[in-house]
Scaffold this motif. Structure first.
Motif, PDB file in Angstrom:
ATOM      1  N   UNK A  81      40.183  43.659  39.247  1.00 17.80           N
ATOM      2  CA  UNK A  81      41.324  43.422  38.312  1.00 17.80           C
ATOM      3  C   UNK A  81      42.532  43.906  38.737  1.00 17.80           C
ATOM      4  N   UNK A  82      42.487  45.024  39.606  1.00 14.13           N
ATOM      5  CA  UNK A  82      43.975  45.429  40.189  1.00 14.13           C
ATOM      6  C   UNK A  82      44.246  44.537  41.232  1.00 14.13           C
ATOM      7  N   UNK A 123      44.438  52.047  40.045  1.00 12.09           N
ATOM      8  CA  UNK A 123      42.839  51.584  40.464  1.00 12.09           C
ATOM      9  C   UNK A 123      42.249  53.129  40.428  1.00 12.09           C
ATOM     10  N   UNK A 124      40.816  52.838  40.362  1.00  9.32           N
ATOM     11  CA  UNK A 124      40.066  53.997  39.893  1.00  9.32           C
ATOM     12  C   UNK A 124      40.063  55.221  41.060  1.00  9.32           C
ATOM     13  N   UNK A 125      39.875  54.650  42.306  1.00  9.86           N
ATOM     14  CA  UNK A 125      40.062  55.756  43.349  1.00  9.86           C
ATOM     15  C   UNK A 125      40.914  55.407  44.663  1.00  9.86           C
ATOM     16  N   UNK A 126      41.119  56.223  45.583  1.00 11.16           N
ATOM     17  CA  UNK A 126      41.751  55.951  46.583  1.00 11.16           C
ATOM     18  C   UNK A 126      41.237  54.808  47.407  1.00 11.16           C
ATOM     19  N   UNK A 182      45.649  38.843  34.815  1.00 14.60           N
ATOM     20  CA  UNK A 182      44.472  38.205  35.302  1.00 14.60           C
ATOM     21  C   UNK A 182      44.106  36.825  34.852  1.00 14.60           C
ATOM     22  N   UNK A 183      44.362  36.827  33.346  1.00 16.87           N
ATOM     23  CA  UNK A 183      43.641  35.683  32.754  1.00 16.87           C
ATOM     24  C   UNK A 183      44.836  34.365  33.403  1.00 16.87           C
ATOM     25  N   UNK A 184      46.208  34.927  33.364  1.00 15.89           N
ATOM     26  CA  UNK A 184      47.180  34.132  33.734  1.00 15.89           C
ATOM     27  C   UNK A 184      47.009  33.607  35.081  1.00 15.89           C
TER      28      UNK A 184
END
Lengths: 57, 553
Positions: free
Chosen positions: B46-47, B264-267, B181-183
Motif C-alpha cells: 500500500x505504501x 511503513x511498518x518498519x525500516x 491506491x484505489x485511484x
C-alpha cells in the motif's frame, strides 16, 4: 463479511467487480450499438476484482 | 462529450467507495499519530502504490499526455531519467535517516539535523506550496469538467472538495493513502484500453515511427544539440537539470511523497517503498506518454482518415492539455467513457488529498506544535489536525477561485515554487553526507539558491517567459529554461552551504548520531533474502532502466 471491508484489497476488488458489471451490462443492453471494448474491459476488471477479493493483502 | 446512465453509475460508485473508505478508517483513528502519520502501520504494497499515486495527480496525467504529443517519446525522460534513479537513491541512502531519526516529517528532520530556522523556512514554504497545489488541482478539475461535460464550475469545485474533505477528515492520512491506491488502479486500468485501441488505430509502433519526424520517436539520438530536438535542450542539461537537480530535489525532499514511505511498518519496508514504487513508475509512460505520441501520429496526413485531432485553443494553436480528454471522447463508448472520466476525476482528487494530508501534518507538527502551542494533550493535536484538514480544504477552494479570476497566477506560483524547490536537494545531500554542514550554512544556502533561481530566470527568456531583469540569454523551450534555473540554484546553494558551514560551528558528533551517514550504524538484516533488500532490487531496476533507455535511444 462486513469485517472484510477493513481490508483494502477487498474494497478495491468489490469496486472493480461493480464497475465491471456496469460495463458488461452496457455491452448487453447498450444505449446505441454494443461496443466490444466495454465487454473486454469489463471482463478484465471482473477478473482483477475477483483476484483482489480473494487476496489476503 | 455526453454521458449516459452507465457513465453516471460508475462515477457514483466511485464517489460512494472513496467516502466509504473514510468511514471504515474512522474507527481506527484514536490519536494524532493515527490521523497524521497512520501510526507507521501501513503494509508495504500500500505504501508503495500510494508513493507513486501521490505523484499521479492531474498535472502528471494530463501534463504527460500533453508532453507526449508536444515533445514525443523524449517525455519518457521524466520517468527514466527524472524519477527512477532518485527513487532508488531515496530508498537505499536517505530513508534510513528519515525513518531512523523518527522524525514525523521532513521539516522535523531538518530541525534535528540543523536548527529551527531551517525547519521553519521549509515548513512554511511547503505548507504554502501544498495548499496552492491543492487549489490549482481543484481549479483544473472544475475547469476541465466545465469544458468537456459542460458541468457547472461551482458545483464541481464544491462537490470534489466536499468528497475529499469527508474522507480526509474521517480517516486522515490512512484514508487518503487507501484512496490513492484505489485511484492508482482506476487510472491504470481505466486508461489501459485507451492505449490499446488508439495504438491499434494508429497502426502500431511501426506506423508511429514511419509517420512521425524521427526526433519525436527517439529518446536520446537528437540530444547532442539543443536545436535538433523538440525540447530544445541537450543531454547535459537533461542529465544535470532534470536527472539530478529537479528529480532528486523532488523525489528525495518533498514530504508529500516521502510521507508515504515514512508510514511503513518498519525500516526495511520504508526503504523498499520508493524502490518498489519505481517498478510501476518505470512502465507508467505506456499509460501517460504513449497516448500523447499516438495522438500526434493520428494527426499526420496518412492517418487523417481516422478522424481524430487535438482540439485547438482560442489562438488557434493545438491545445495539448486537452489531448487526453479528446482521446477519451474519441475512442470510449458509453460505459468506458464513465471509467475514463472517473479516472480523470480520481487523478485530480488524488492530487488534492495528498496535498491536504501533507499540509495538515506539517502545519500541526512543524508550525502549530513547534511555534505556537507546545506540550498539550494528544487529543488536542488530534483535534487541531482535523480542524487543519478542514481549513486546508477551504483554503484550497479559495485558491481555486483566485486561480479562476487571475489566470496567470498558476504560472506565477509554479515558478515561485520551482525557485524554492530547485536548490533544496543540495541542503539534504550535504546535511546527510557531510557532518560538517551547519544550520547557518543550510539556511543561507537555501536563501542564496532561491535568489540565484530568481536571477537566472530574470536573465533568461524562453517562449516569451522570463527575462524580466534583462533578456540576455534565449532558450528554446520553457522546459529547458526550468532545467537551467534549477541547475544554477542548486550549484549556488551547494557552494554557499559549504562556504558558510566552514566558518560556522557544527553540531557535535553525539547530536548528529542517526542523522548523518558517517555517524549512523549500518544495520544488517542477515535473515533477509537478497531479493527483499533495498540495494539489490535497486541495482536490478537501474539495469532495466538503462536497457529501456537503450531500446528507445
Amino acid at each position: 463479511m462486513l469485517e472484510k471491508f477493513n481490508q483494502l484489497s477487498f474494497v478495491i476488488g468489490v469496486f472493480f467487480v461493480l464497475v465491471s458489471l456496469v460495463l458488461i451490462g452496457e455491452y448487453f443492453f447498450p444505449i446505441d450499438l454494443p461496443k466490444i471494448i466495454n465487454l473486454y474491459t469489463g471482463i478484465g476488471m471482473l477478473v482483477f476484482g475477483l483476484l483482489m477479493i480473494r487476496s489476503k493483502a | 462529450m455526453t454521458l449516459h446512465l452507465a457513465d453516471y453509475l460508475i462515477i457514483i460508485i466511485y464517489f460512494i467507495f472513496v467516502i466509504a473508505v473514510g468511514f471504515i478508517i474512522k474507527k481506527r483513528i484514536k490519536s494524532s499519530n493515527d490521523f497524521l502519520n497512520s501510526n507507521r502501520s501501513i503494509p508495504l504494497w500500500i505504501t508503495s502504490l500510494a508513493f507513486i499515486s501521490a505523484n499521479l495527480g492531474a498535472q502528471e496525467v494530463l501534463g504527460m499526455v500533453a508532453s507526449g504529443a508536444k515533445y514525443g517519446i523524449m517525455t519518457v525522460h521524466f520517468y527514466w531519467v527524472g524519477a527512477i534513479f532518485a527513487m532508488i537513491f531515496l530508498g537505499v541512502f536517505m530513508m534510513p535517516f528519515y525513518y531512523g531519526s523518527k522524525a514525523r516529517s521532513v521539516p522535523e528532520y531538518l530541525s534535528m539535523r540543523f536548527d529551527e530556522k531551517t525547519r521553519g523556512l521549509n515548513a512554511l514554504t511547503f505548507a504554502a506550496m501544498t495548499i496552492f497545489s491543492s487549489g490549482i488541482s481543484l481549479y483544473a478539475l472544475a475547469k476541465l469538467l466545465e469544458v468537456i461535460l459542460h458541468w457547472n464550475f461551482d458545483v464541481c469545485i464544491w462537490a470534489a472538495a466536499g468528497v475529499v474533505m469527508v474522507y480526509t477528515f474521517m480517516g486522515g492520512l490512512t484514508s487518503a493513502v487507501y484512496n490513492e491506491v484505489l485511484q492508482f488502479f482506476l487510472i491504470v486500468i481505466g486508461l489501459s484500453p485507451l492505449v490499446i485501441v488508439s495504438l491499434h488505430d494508429a497502426g502500431g509502433w511501426s506506423s508511429i515511427r514511419a509517420n512521425l519526424q524521427p526526433e519525436l520517436t527517439h529518446a536520446w539520438k537528437y540530444m547532442g544539440n539543443a536545436e535538433s530536438n523538440p525540447m530544445g535542450i541537450n543531454f547535459i542539461s537533461m542529465l544535470f537539470g532534470l536527472g539530478f537537480v529537479m528529480s532528486f530535489g523532488y523525489w528525495c525532499t518533498d514530504f508529500l511523497v516521502i510521507q508515504r514511505a515514512m508510514i511503513a511498518k518498519n525500516m526495511s519496508a520504508a526503504q523498499r517503498t520508493p524502490i518498489l514504487a519505481a517498478i510501476p513508475k518505470m512502465f507508467m509512460p505506456l499509460i501517460v506518454v504513449l497516448p500523447g505520441v499516438v495522438a500526434i501520429t493520428l494527426m499526420q496526413p496518412a492517418l487523417q482518415s481516422r478522424g481524430y485531432s487535438i482540439p485547438l485553443d482560442a489562438k488557434g494553436a493545438l491545445d495539448y492539455t486537452m489531448t487526453l480528454p479528446s482521446l477519451i471522447a474519441h475512442y470510449y463508448p458509453s460505459g468506458l467513457l464513465g471509467v475514463g472520466i472517473t479516472a480523470l476525476i480520481a487523478s485530480f482528487m488524488s492530487g488534492m488529498a495528498g496535498n491536504v494530508t501533507a499540509f495538515n501534518s506539517v502545519f500541526t507538527y512543524d508550525i502549530y506544535q513547534s511555534y505556537f502551542v507546545k506540550n498539550k494533550s494528544d487529543n488536542h493535536y488530534l483535534y487541531v489536525g482535523k480542524m487543519i484538514t478542514l481549513i486546508g480544504i477551504l483554503l484550497s477552494i479559495m485558491t481555486a477561485y483566485i486561480a479562476k479570476s487571475y489566470n496567470n497566477i498558476n504560472d506565477f506560483l509554479q515558478l515561485v515554487f520551482s525557485f524554492v524547490n530547485g536548490p533544496l536537494f543540495a541542503t539534504f545531500l550535504l546535511g546527510m553526507f557531510w557532518k560538517r554542514t551547519t544550520g547557518h550554512g543550510a539556511f543561507w544556502g537555501l536563501m542564496a539558491g532561491t535568489l540565484a533561481a530568481t536571477i537566472t530566470h530574470g536573465l533568461t527568456i524562453a517562449e516569451g517567459k522570463g527575462g524580466w531583469i534583462s533578456p540576455m540569454f534565449e532558450i528554446k523551450s520553457g522546459m529547458g529554461q526550468a532545467f537551467i534555473v534549477a541547475a544554477f540554484s542548486w550549484l549556488t546553494n551547494f557552494t554557499t552551504t559549504i562556504l558558510i558551514s566552514l566558518v560556522t560551528k557544527p553540531k557535535s558528533d553525539i547530536e548528529l548520531k542517526g542523522l548523518v551517514y558517517s555517524l549512523t550504524e549500518k544495520v544488517q538484516a542477515p535473515e533477509q533474502k537478497w531479493y527483499l533488500k533495498a540495494a539489490p532490487i535497486g541495482i536490478i531496476l537501474l539495469i532495466i532502466t538503462i536497457i529501456l533507455n537503450i531500446l528507445l535511444f
